[in-house]
Design a protein around this motif. Structure first.
Motif, mmCIF file in Angstrom:
data_model
loop_
_atom_site.group_PDB
_atom_site.id
_atom_site.type_symbol
_atom_site.label_atom_id
_atom_site.label_comp_id
_atom_site.label_asym_id
_atom_site.label_seq_id
_atom_site.Cartn_x
_atom_site.Cartn_y
_atom_site.Cartn_z
ATOM 1 N N THR A 146 0.866 -1.175 0.000
ATOM 2 C CA THR A 146 0.000 0.000 0.000
ATOM 3 C C THR A 146 0.902 1.225 0.000
ATOM 4 O OG1 THR A 146 -1.637 -1.200 1.290
ATOM 5 C CG2 THR A 146 -1.875 1.173 1.201
ATOM 6 N N ALA A 147 0.649 2.130 -0.924
ATOM 7 C CA ALA A 147 1.489 3.329 -1.033
ATOM 8 C C ALA A 147 0.615 4.545 -1.314
ATOM 9 C CB ALA A 147 2.510 3.155 -2.148
ATOM 10 N N ARG A 148 0.957 5.637 -0.676
ATOM 11 C CA ARG A 148 0.258 6.903 -0.896
ATOM 12 C C ARG A 148 0.899 7.583 -2.098
ATOM 13 N NH1 ARG A 148 -4.426 9.076 0.987
ATOM 14 N NH2 ARG A 148 -4.240 11.303 1.112
ATOM 15 N N VAL A 149 0.102 7.853 -3.134
ATOM 16 C CA VAL A 149 0.578 8.516 -4.346
ATOM 17 C C VAL A 149 -0.286 9.752 -4.535
ATOM 18 C CG1 VAL A 149 1.007 8.288 -6.816
ATOM 19 C CG2 VAL A 149 1.215 6.287 -5.333
ATOM 20 N N GLY A 150 0.242 10.914 -4.161
ATOM 21 C CA GLY A 150 -0.561 12.136 -4.213
ATOM 22 C C GLY A 150 -1.697 12.034 -3.207
ATOM 23 N N ILE A 151 -2.936 12.196 -3.668
ATOM 24 C CA ILE A 151 -4.087 12.085 -2.770
ATOM 25 C C ILE A 151 -4.689 10.685 -2.798
ATOM 26 C CG2 ILE A 151 -4.638 14.529 -2.967
ATOM 27 C CD1 ILE A 151 -6.936 13.704 -4.850
ATOM 28 N N MET A 152 -4.140 9.812 -3.605
ATOM 29 C CA MET A 152 -4.682 8.461 -3.761
ATOM 30 C C MET A 152 -3.820 7.451 -3.017
ATOM 31 S SD MET A 152 -5.419 6.331 -7.302
ATOM 32 C CE MET A 152 -3.755 6.301 -7.887
ATOM 33 N N THR A 153 -4.457 6.454 -2.416
ATOM 34 C CA THR A 153 -3.740 5.349 -1.786
ATOM 35 C C THR A 153 -3.863 4.140 -2.702
ATOM 36 O OG1 THR A 153 -4.248 6.195 0.413
ATOM 37 C CG2 THR A 153 -3.572 3.897 0.265
ATOM 38 N N ARG A 154 -2.741 3.712 -3.269
ATOM 39 C CA ARG A 154 -2.737 2.567 -4.187
ATOM 40 C C ARG A 154 -2.452 1.286 -3.425
ATOM 41 N NH1 ARG A 154 0.101 3.126 -9.707
ATOM 42 N NH2 ARG A 154 -1.173 1.286 -9.941
ATOM 43 N N THR A 155 -3.085 0.204 -3.850
ATOM 44 C CA THR A 155 -2.875 -1.105 -3.257
ATOM 45 C C THR A 155 -2.481 -2.070 -4.372
ATOM 46 O OG1 THR A 155 -4.554 -0.627 -1.605
ATOM 47 C CG2 THR A 155 -3.910 -2.927 -1.854
ATOM 48 N N LEU A 156 -1.358 -2.750 -4.190
ATOM 49 C CA LEU A 156 -0.858 -3.696 -5.186
ATOM 50 C C LEU A 156 -0.545 -5.025 -4.515
ATOM 51 C CD1 LEU A 156 1.724 -1.308 -6.842
ATOM 52 C CD2 LEU A 156 -0.493 -1.898 -7.777
ATOM 53 N N ARG A 157 -0.751 -6.108 -5.233
ATOM 54 C CA ARG A 157 -0.301 -7.418 -4.781
ATOM 55 C C ARG A 157 0.946 -7.744 -5.592
ATOM 56 N NH1 ARG A 157 -3.079 -11.053 -2.177
ATOM 57 N NH2 ARG A 157 -5.069 -10.315 -2.996
ATOM 58 N N PHE A 158 2.044 -7.983 -4.891
ATOM 59 C CA PHE A 158 3.307 -8.307 -5.534
ATOM 60 C C PHE A 158 3.237 -9.744 -6.029
ATOM 61 C CE2 PHE A 158 7.739 -9.794 -5.300
ATOM 62 C CZ PHE A 158 8.324 -8.890 -6.157
ATOM 63 N N LEU A 159 3.474 -9.965 -7.316
ATOM 64 C CA LEU A 159 3.380 -11.303 -7.890
ATOM 65 C C LEU A 159 4.736 -11.995 -7.951
ATOM 66 C CD1 LEU A 159 0.882 -10.518 -10.778
ATOM 67 C CD2 LEU A 159 0.384 -11.455 -8.516
ATOM 68 N N ALA A 160 5.727 -11.348 -8.479
ATOM 69 C CA ALA A 160 7.060 -11.931 -8.604
ATOM 70 C C ALA A 160 8.048 -10.841 -8.980
ATOM 71 C CB ALA A 160 7.063 -13.020 -9.669
ATOM 72 N N ALA A 161 9.305 -11.092 -8.734
ATOM 73 C CA ALA A 161 10.358 -10.159 -9.127
ATOM 74 C C ALA A 161 10.910 -10.607 -10.474
ATOM 75 C CB ALA A 161 11.468 -10.150 -8.086
ATOM 76 N N PRO A 162 11.205 -9.672 -11.355
ATOM 77 C CA PRO A 162 11.805 -10.068 -12.631
ATOM 78 C C PRO A 162 13.204 -10.648 -12.401
ATOM 79 C CG PRO A 162 11.732 -7.675 -12.408
ATOM 80 C CD PRO A 162 11.019 -8.241 -11.243
ATOM 81 N N LYS A 163 13.600 -11.550 -13.251
ATOM 82 C CA LYS A 163 14.926 -12.175 -13.139
ATOM 83 C C LYS A 163 16.039 -11.196 -13.512
ATOM 84 C CE LYS A 163 13.158 -16.156 -12.168
ATOM 85 N NZ LYS A 163 12.936 -16.426 -10.780
ATOM 86 N N ALA A 164 15.732 -10.258 -14.377
ATOM 87 C CA ALA A 164 16.697 -9.254 -14.824
ATOM 88 C C ALA A 164 15.943 -7.943 -15.021
ATOM 89 C CB ALA A 164 17.353 -9.694 -16.137
ATOM 90 N N ARG A 165 16.655 -6.880 -15.364
ATOM 91 C CA ARG A 165 16.014 -5.591 -15.616
ATOM 92 C C ARG A 165 15.023 -5.720 -16.762
ATOM 93 N NH1 ARG A 165 18.858 -0.770 -13.723
ATOM 94 N NH2 ARG A 165 17.777 0.281 -15.420
ATOM 95 N N VAL A 166 13.901 -5.032 -16.635
ATOM 96 C CA VAL A 166 12.885 -5.053 -17.688
ATOM 97 C C VAL A 166 12.488 -3.629 -18.026
ATOM 98 C CG1 VAL A 166 11.975 -7.317 -17.044
ATOM 99 C CG2 VAL A 166 10.982 -5.272 -16.037
ATOM 100 N N ALA A 167 11.871 -3.471 -19.174
ATOM 101 C CA ALA A 167 11.377 -2.158 -19.603
ATOM 102 C C ALA A 167 10.244 -1.714 -18.674
ATOM 103 C CB ALA A 167 10.880 -2.233 -21.040
ATOM 104 N N ALA A 168 10.060 -0.419 -18.539
ATOM 105 C CA ALA A 168 9.026 0.123 -17.654
ATOM 106 C C ALA A 168 7.639 -0.414 -17.989
ATOM 107 C CB ALA A 168 9.036 1.644 -17.726
ATOM 108 N N LYS A 169 7.360 -0.621 -19.261
ATOM 109 C CA LYS A 169 6.051 -1.140 -19.675
ATOM 110 C C LYS A 169 5.781 -2.536 -19.117
ATOM 111 C CE LYS A 169 5.737 1.384 -24.012
ATOM 112 N NZ LYS A 169 5.598 1.270 -25.458
ATOM 113 N N LEU A 170 6.829 -3.313 -18.859
ATOM 114 C CA LEU A 170 6.662 -4.685 -18.383
ATOM 115 C C LEU A 170 6.568 -4.795 -16.869
ATOM 116 C CD1 LEU A 170 9.196 -6.439 -20.773
ATOM 117 C CD2 LEU A 170 6.721 -6.251 -21.020
ATOM 118 N N VAL A 171 6.828 -3.728 -16.144
ATOM 119 C CA VAL A 171 6.785 -3.773 -14.681
ATOM 120 C C VAL A 171 5.391 -4.151 -14.190
ATOM 121 C CG1 VAL A 171 7.029 -2.366 -12.587
ATOM 122 C CG2 VAL A 171 8.710 -2.195 -14.418
#
Length: 99
Positions: A19-44
């Motif tokens: 859970t992270a506060r971004v501006g006036i919005m509180t976003r909630t994310l479920r972490f699925l997995a970490a990439p094995k290597a660096r990936v492009a921003a679109k793939l995050v």
């Protein structure tokens, strides 16, 4: 992480809620997995599931609308008073430069 504060160095595990506060919005994310290597921003986004409630997104939409209304005010061609203050039509009005 999972309702508790965590240190920046904490590495999330699959399934953890973030859970992270971004501006006036509180976003909630479920972490699925970490990439094995660096990936492009679109793939995050492939590594997290967005669980942010619609009410939180509406807060941002309302704030963006209000900001766009405020940023438009005061634009357009200047009136005569503003042009005179800006030196647009009056030249130097007979003032001599100071030495």
């Amino acid at each position: 992480m999972n309702g508790e504060r965590s240190k920046p160095a904490h590495e999330p595990k699959a399934g953890e809620l973030i859970t992270a506060r971004v501006g006036i919005m509180t976003r909630t994310l479920r972490f699925l997995a970490a990439p094995k290597a660096r990936v492009a921003a679109k793939l995050v986004a492939d590594f997290a599931e967005d669980l942010t409630p619609p009410e939180e997104r509406e807060k941002t939409a309302g704030a963006e609308y209000a900001a766009s209304r405020l940023s438009r005010e005061g634009r357009g061609p200047p009136d005569e008073a503003r042009a005179a203050c800006a030196g647009g039509s009056g030249g130097n009005r007979g003032l001599k430069p100071s030495k």
